[in-house]
Scaffold this motif. Structure first.
Motif, PDB file in Angstrom:
ATOM      1  N   PRO A   1      47.441   4.608  89.509  1.00  0.00           N
ATOM      2  CA  PRO A   1      48.014   5.926  89.825  1.00  0.00           C
ATOM      3  C   PRO A   1      49.530   5.973  89.802  1.00  0.00           C
ATOM      4  O   PRO A   1      50.107   7.053  89.785  1.00  0.00           O
ATOM      5  N   ARG A   2      50.192   4.831  89.825  1.00  0.00           N
ATOM      6  CA  ARG A   2      51.653   4.819  89.763  1.00  0.00           C
ATOM      7  C   ARG A   2      52.162   5.151  88.370  1.00  0.00           C
ATOM      8  O   ARG A   2      53.279   5.661  88.220  1.00  0.00           O
ATOM      9  N   THR A   3      51.366   4.853  87.357  1.00  0.00           N
ATOM     10  CA  THR A   3      51.859   4.964  85.977  1.00  0.00           C
ATOM     11  C   THR A   3      50.908   5.696  85.030  1.00  0.00           C
ATOM     12  O   THR A   3      51.252   5.877  83.868  1.00  0.00           O
ATOM     13  N   GLU A   4      49.741   6.128  85.494  1.00  0.00           N
ATOM     14  CA  GLU A   4      48.757   6.731  84.600  1.00  0.00           C
ATOM     15  C   GLU A   4      48.194   8.022  85.185  1.00  0.00           C
ATOM     16  O   GLU A   4      47.866   8.085  86.365  1.00  0.00           O
ATOM     17  N   MET A   5      48.078   9.030  84.339  1.00  0.00           N
ATOM     18  CA  MET A   5      47.492  10.301  84.731  1.00  0.00           C
ATOM     19  C   MET A   5      46.786  10.897  83.513  1.00  0.00           C
ATOM     20  O   MET A   5      47.295  10.814  82.382  1.00  0.00           O
ATOM     21  N   THR A   6      45.633  11.505  83.735  1.00  0.00           N
ATOM     22  CA  THR A   6      44.948  12.244  82.680  1.00  0.00           C
ATOM     23  C   THR A   6      45.019  13.729  82.985  1.00  0.00           C
ATOM     24  O   THR A   6      44.738  14.153  84.115  1.00  0.00           O
TER      25      THR A   6
ATOM     26  N   LEU B   1      54.003   6.003  82.825  1.00  0.00           N
ATOM     27  CA  LEU B   1      54.801   6.934  83.614  1.00  0.00           C
ATOM     28  C   LEU B   1      55.597   6.156  84.660  1.00  0.00           C
ATOM     29  O   LEU B   1      55.317   4.984  84.928  1.00  0.00           O
ATOM     30  N   LYS B   2      56.548   6.793  85.284  1.00  0.00           N
ATOM     31  CA  LYS B   2      57.334   6.146  86.327  1.00  0.00           C
ATOM     32  C   LYS B   2      56.745   6.460  87.700  1.00  0.00           C
ATOM     33  O   LYS B   2      56.370   7.608  87.972  1.00  0.00           O
ATOM     34  N   PRO B   3      56.663   5.470  88.588  1.00  0.00           N
ATOM     35  CA  PRO B   3      56.097   5.701  89.920  1.00  0.00           C
ATOM     36  C   PRO B   3      56.905   6.721  90.709  1.00  0.00           C
ATOM     37  O   PRO B   3      58.124   6.785  90.614  1.00  0.00           O
ATOM     38  N   GLY B   4      56.197   7.527  91.489  1.00  0.00           N
ATOM     39  CA  GLY B   4      56.844   8.469  92.380  1.00  0.00           C
ATOM     40  C   GLY B   4      57.647   9.546  91.684  1.00  0.00           C
ATOM     41  O   GLY B   4      58.521  10.165  92.292  1.00  0.00           O
TER      42      GLY B   4
ATOM     43  N   THR C   1      53.272  11.171  90.257  1.00  0.00           N
ATOM     44  CA  THR C   1      52.605   9.879  90.265  1.00  0.00           C
ATOM     45  C   THR C   1      52.697   9.239  91.648  1.00  0.00           C
ATOM     46  O   THR C   1      53.527   9.602  92.469  1.00  0.00           O
ATOM     47  N   ALA C   2      51.830   8.265  91.902  1.00  0.00           N
ATOM     48  CA  ALA C   2      51.849   7.547  93.175  1.00  0.00           C
ATOM     49  C   ALA C   2      53.131   6.731  93.289  1.00  0.00           C
ATOM     50  O   ALA C   2      53.687   6.272  92.284  1.00  0.00           O
TER      51      ALA C   2
ATOM     52  N   HIS D   1      46.407   3.951  95.951  1.00  0.00           N
ATOM     53  CA  HIS D   1      47.577   4.806  96.169  1.00  0.00           C
ATOM     54  C   HIS D   1      48.281   4.272  97.404  1.00  0.00           C
ATOM     55  O   HIS D   1      47.760   4.358  98.533  1.00  0.00           O
ATOM     56  N   GLY D   2      49.439   3.701  97.226  1.00  0.00           N
ATOM     57  CA  GLY D   2      50.166   3.123  98.348  1.00  0.00           C
ATOM     58  C   GLY D   2      49.376   1.997  98.986  1.00  0.00           C
ATOM     59  O   GLY D   2      48.993   1.037  98.324  1.00  0.00           O
ATOM     60  N   ASN D   3      49.105   2.120 100.275  1.00  0.00           N
ATOM     61  CA  ASN D   3      48.365   1.077 100.981  1.00  0.00           C
ATOM     62  C   ASN D   3      46.864   1.356 101.025  1.00  0.00           C
ATOM     63  O   ASN D   3      46.114   0.639 101.691  1.00  0.00           O
ATOM     64  N   THR D   4      46.412   2.388 100.331  1.00  0.00           N
ATOM     65  CA  THR D   4      45.031   2.837 100.441  1.00  0.00           C
ATOM     66  C   THR D   4      44.288   2.666  99.119  1.00  0.00           C
ATOM     67  O   THR D   4      44.674   3.253  98.103  1.00  0.00           O
TER      68      THR D   4
END
Length: 519
Positions: free
Chosen positions: A84-89, A147-150, A178-179, A303-306
């Motif tokens: 999720p930090r770098t990928e999205m559809t 993608l770039k995180p956040g 992004t995450a 996503h983060g710590n989850t």
């Protein structure tokens, strides 16, 4: 027209599928290709190396498409990729076939110069299958990587004749974020069993106001198949319901990743042997599960710590056995590997979500024995923090459970420690479809009515088995959803999940905390 009922009762889903294949031509089945990939590397977008576009069905009159300027996309919905930090559809729909579908994307709304081809996945439903008529739906997907995180991105979807970069179409743009690269506080929301209704629309409006990082939909998504038995003899099937659902959901899903698990109403037997061919046309989910082709709703993401794990409970359901055993045990073995991996990571807490309830006292479906047999021991072994289910159209929350018994009472406002106490289970299935009932009185915030025992049942191999349970803590019978506020551990403080059940009215009907000590 499906498989005649006398035959359907003796045939597996795969056998029913083969029967229909003999009745309908290949044109009746889903036709699609591989995912079209797009990469975003520091602002540079690079098309994927391989892509196959599906051949569109021909329209009446011998033409493949209409003037693209007359066709507007709708039903945009996002989904995380494997990271999720770098990928999205980004996925969407058009009402008729179009030429050269694409997505434009950038970090500013006035700079959408990066253009990536999209992959069409037309889904044809022939006359004779339910109420759909001879109907083709056109779904489109663009998977973005690197993608770039956040980072917040702006995007627009289009095709030849409809370019979202044109000034007069600026109102069609969407955004996503992004995450983050590091753990930080965030919120996510969850529910199951939505469908198309005023109540579903109202819940969506409330969810958008929570500003969630992502949303979990725990099965029974649109109810194109209202019977929900996963058989070709199911009555009332209408594929066009999905058009209405995706239009309804777009207000949230165009900017919030809408992560789905598959329920019994999502097994649409006409499209593939396991009933998920239609879902593969509509959704592009992470493909890191044990078998993305046959179990497309089984995956995980962080996503983060989850860490979130999506499961397919149709594989182990005694109550609705159309897909019982389809994974041959591979899903459960994969689940244990994932839980073991995540629990070994000192920075991760996690939830699990899927459709059929491990623990619920609703008079409709109650509890699923297959889940208790296969997965509950793993949840306890690896101290899963929170399990979210749908299936029963109610809100119900358990005490902390271990070994099938109450390990710790968890009153409204209480705190659970999964490492020592056990697991908390929440049924959040009142997202929009008609509500069910309880055998005991409701008990929720401001209206607590504790009872020592609730009469219920569990679905086992061979039928229903009665049981009297002591673990039913909160019961609320109206439309609602779940909000979870995640706070990572810091400076000796516990990592927490602040969980709230929120009614369609905006009223909080339940709240509790899951806390995990920093390791």
């Amino acid at each position: 027209m499906g498989v005649p009922e006398p035959l359907a009762g003796r045939m597996s889903m795969a056998e029913q599928h083969e029967y229909l294949r003999a009745r309908f031509s290949r044109r009746t089945m889903i036709r699609g290709g591989a995912v079209t990939l797009g990469a975003v590397a520091g602002g540079a977008f690079v098309p994927g190396a391989t892509a196959r576009a599906a051949t569109p069905n021909r329209r009446p009159g011998g033409t493949d498409t209409v003037d693209g300027a007359l066709v507007a996309p709708f039903g945009r919905h996002l989904a995380y990729g494997n990271d999720p930090r770098t990928e999205m559809t980004v996925s969407w729909q058009v009402p008729v076939a179009v030429n050269k579908p694409f997505i434009r994307i950038g970090t500013h709304p006035w700079d959408l110069s990066h253009r990536i081809d999209a992959e069409p996945r037309p889904l044809h439903t022939p006359a004779g299958v339910g109420a759909s008529g001879d109907h083709t739906q056109y779904y489109l997907h663009a998977r973005l990587t690197r993608l770039k995180p956040g980072r917040t991105y702006y995007y627009g979807v289009g095709h030849a004749g409809f370019d979202p970069a044109e000034p007069h179409l600026a109102g069609t743009l969407g955004t996503f974020t992004t995450a983050p690269a590091r753990s930080e506080p965030f919120t996510f929301t969850a529910f199951g069993d939505q469908g198309v209704s005023y109540h579903g629309l109202a819940n969506d409006a409330l969810i958008l106001a929570q500003n969630p990082a992502f949303h979990l939909h725990a099965g029974d998504i649109a109810y194109g198949d209202p019977a929900g038995q996963g058989k070709t003899s199911d009555t009332g099937f209408d594929s066009r319901v999905w058009d209405q659902f995706l239009y309804q959901t777009e207000s949230v899903a165009k900017q919030v990743p809408w992560m789905v698990a598959y329920g019994n109403h999502d097994m649409e037997a006409w499209y593939s042997p396991n009933g998920y061919g239609g879902e593969r046309a509509r959704w592009e989910l992470p493909d890191n599960g044990p078998d993305a082709d046959h179990l497309p709703g089984v995956y995980s993401f962080v996503h983060g710590n989850t860490a979130v794990v999506s499961l397919d409970a149709n594989d182990i359901s005694f109550e609705i056995p159309a897909n019982l055993g389809i994974s041959g045990g591979t899903q459960t073995r994969w689940l244990e590997r994932q839980l073991k991996k995540y629990r070994a990571d000192r920075d991760i807490d996690f939830v699990v979500f899927f459709h059929h309830c491990a623990y619920c006292t609703s008079t409709a479906h109650a509890s699923e024995g297959g889940v208790r047999d296969e997965w509950v021991p793993l949840f306890e072994k690896y101290t899963v923090d929170l399990v979210i289910n749908g299936h029963n159209h109610v809100y119900e929350r358990t005490d902390v459970i271990k070994g099938g018994e109450v390990a710790k009472e968890l009153p409204i406002g209480g705190t659970a420690h999964p490492e020592t106490d056990g697991v908390v289970y929440v049924t959040a299935g009142a997202a929009g479809k008609s509500l069910y009932a309880f055998s005991a009185e409701q008990s929720y915030q401001g209206h607590e009515k504790d009872v020592e025992s609730v009469s219920s049942f569990v679905c086992v191999d061979g039928g229903r088995q009665s049981e009297d349970v002591a673990w039913s803590r909160v019961r609320y019978l109206d439309y609602s959803f779940l909000r979870v506020d995640v706070t990572p551990a810091s400076r000796g403080r516990l990592a927490t999940l602040q969980v709230r059940g929120i009614a369609e009215t905006g009223e909080t009907v339940d709240h509790f905390t899951v806390a995990r000590r920093a390791r």
